[in-house]
Enzyme design. Structure first.
Site, short mmCIF file in Angstrom:
data_model
loop_
_atom_site.label_atom_id
_atom_site.label_comp_id
_atom_site.label_asym_id
_atom_site.label_seq_id
_atom_site.Cartn_x
_atom_site.Cartn_y
_atom_site.Cartn_z
N LYS A 115 -8.72 -13.43 -11.19
CA LYS A 115 -9.73 -12.19 -10.87
C LYS A 115 -10.65 -12.50 -9.35
CE LYS A 115 -12.22 -15.42 -13.82
NZ LYS A 115 -12.69 -15.61 -15.34
N HIS A 127 1.31 1.00 -13.00
CA HIS A 127 1.70 -0.62 -13.23
C HIS A 127 3.41 -0.54 -13.57
CE1 HIS A 127 2.13 -4.40 -15.30
NE2 HIS A 127 3.46 -3.60 -15.98
N ASN A 162 -5.28 2.25 -13.27
CA ASN A 162 -4.09 1.37 -12.32
C ASN A 162 -2.82 2.02 -13.06
OD1 ASN A 162 -3.36 -1.31 -11.22
ND2 ASN A 162 -2.15 -1.71 -13.31
N MET A 189 -4.21 -7.24 -6.94
CA MET A 189 -4.04 -7.88 -7.56
C MET A 189 -4.11 -9.05 -8.39
SD MET A 189 -0.57 -7.43 -7.01
CE MET A 189 0.68 -9.01 -8.41
N ARG A 190 -5.35 -8.42 -8.95
CA ARG A 190 -6.74 -9.12 -9.54
C ARG A 190 -7.00 -7.89 -10.36
NH1 ARG A 190 -9.00 -13.32 -6.39
NH2 ARG A 190 -7.46 -13.95 -4.61
N GLY A 247 1.14 -1.34 0.35
CA GLY A 247 -0.15 -0.16 -0.33
C GLY A 247 0.71 1.55 -0.44
N SER A 248 2.23 1.35 -0.53
CA SER A 248 3.10 2.52 -0.27
C SER A 248 2.49 3.45 -1.19
CB SER A 248 3.98 2.48 -0.36
OG SER A 248 4.31 1.80 -1.96
N ASN A 249 1.96 3.44 -2.87
CA ASN A 249 1.18 3.65 -3.30
C ASN A 249 0.06 4.51 -3.06
OD1 ASN A 249 2.22 4.82 -6.45
ND2 ASN A 249 2.40 2.26 -5.86
C1 GRF Z 1 3.15 -1.17 -7.32
O1 GRF Z 1 4.38 -1.14 -8.12
C2 GRF Z 1 2.76 -0.75 -8.75
O2 GRF Z 1 3.17 -0.52 -9.51
C3 GRF Z 1 2.08 -2.77 -8.73
O3 GRF Z 1 1.90 -3.30 -7.37
C4 GRF Z 1 2.96 -2.68 -6.57
C5 GRF Z 1 2.42 -1.52 -5.64
O4 GRF Z 1 2.92 -1.37 -3.96
N1 GRF Z 1 0.78 -2.52 -9.38
P1 GRF Z 1 2.39 -0.60 -3.28
O5 GRF Z 1 1.83 -2.06 -2.09
O6 GRF Z 1 1.60 0.12 -3.69
O7 GRF Z 1 3.63 -0.37 -2.04
#
Ligand code: GRF
Length: 212
Positions: A65, A111, A109, A92-93, A11-13
Site C-alpha cells: 500500500k 482484475h 479496478n 500493485m498496491r 499499461g496495456s489496459n
Molecule cells: C491486468 O491483467 C489487470 O487485470 C491486472 O494487472 C494486469 C495489468 O496489465 N490488475 P497492464 O499493465 O494493463 O498490461
C-alpha cells in the site's frame, strides 16, 4: 469526464482505454494524468508517447500500500488534474482511506479473474493451477478490501487442456481491453448506480459481458 490512471507496469489496459478515446469509441472521456509508483513502468512511456501527463510519485517504504502521507500526495495530484474517476490499471498496491474517501464510488479496478474467485496476485495462474475450465476478467468498484468491491462487468475465457498460465493471461487481456473501455463509457454516461453489492447499468442489455 476526466480520468486519472494509476499503474505499476506494462499499461496495456491504459493503452486500450486511450486508443478507444482516440478512435472515438469511448466518448466524453479524457485522460488527464497517468501516475505510477514505479519510475520504470512502461505505462509512463506509453502516456508520454500519447502526449498525456505522466507522473512518478515515490510510493515510500511499504510494499502493498502507500504510506498515508504519500497516499495524500496521490489524491492531491489527482485533484490538481481535475480527475473525476480513478482508473486502476495494473496498480500493485491496495488503496486506503486518503484515496477512498475523496473518491468514494469513483475508483475502478480491473482484475484478471472472475471475482470473487482468485483474488490477489497472479490470479490467472491461481485459476490455471486450480484447474478451472473457465476464467476471465472483472471490472469492479474499489472498496477497502482486496478485489472485493461491487462488480460492474465480467468477461470469460476458456482454459484448454494444453494451456499455460501465460497463454491464459494473454487470452484474458484481450477481453480486458474490451471490457474496461466499455465499463468506463457507462460510468461517463451516468448509466451506472451502486446499490449495496449490486451494480445496475441502465440500458446495457448485458452487452459488455460475454458468454462462451
Ligand atoms: C491486468 O491483467 C489487470 O487485470 C491486472 O494487472 C494486469 C495489468 O496489465 N490488475 P497492464 O499493465 O494493463 O498490461
Amino acid at each position: 469526464m476526466k480520468i486519472g490512471v494509476l499503474g505499476s507496469g506494462n499499461g496495456s489496459n491504459f493503452q486500450a482505454v486511450a486508443d478507444a478515446i482516440e478512435r472515438g469509441d469511448l466518448k466524453g472521456v479524457t485522460v488527464s494524468v497517468v501516475i505510477s509508483d514505479n519510475p520504470d513502468a512502461y505505462i509512463l512511456e506509453r502516456a508520454k508517447k500519447m502526449g498525456i501527463k505522466a507522473l512518478y510519485i515515490n510510493p515510500g517504504g511499504y510494499k502493498t500500500k502507500l504510506e498515508p502521507d504519500i497516499e495524500k500526495q496521490y489524491a492531491c495530484a489527482l485533484k490538481d488534474n481535475q480527475v473525476e474517476l480513478v482508473v486502476l490499471a495494473g496498480f500493485m498496491r491496495m488503496v486506503k482511506d486518503y484515496l477512498l474517501s475523496p473518491y468514494k464510488g469513483r475508483i475502478v479496478n480491473i482484475h484478471p479473474s472472475l471475482l470473487p474467485a482468485f483474488t490477489g496476485l497472479d490470479s490467472f495462474r491461481q485459476a490455471y493451477d486450480y484447474g478451472v475450465k473457465i476464467t476471465g476478467c472483472t471490472v469492479h468498484f474499489v472498496d477497502s478490501g482486496m478485489d472485493t468491491g461491487p462488480i460492474i462487468g465480467q468477461r470469460c475465457v476458456p482454459i484448454y487442456e494444453d494451456d499455460t498460465p501465460e497463454k491464459v493471461h494473454a487470452r484474458i487481456q484481450k477481453e480486458e481491453h474490451i471490457l474496461y473501455p466499455a465499463c468506463i463509457q457507462f460510468i461517463a454516461d451516468n448509466k451506472v448506480s451502486i446499490a449495496g453489492r449490486r451494480v445496475k447499468i441502465y440500458n446495457s442489455d448485458n452487452r459488455i459481458n460475454n458468454l462462451l
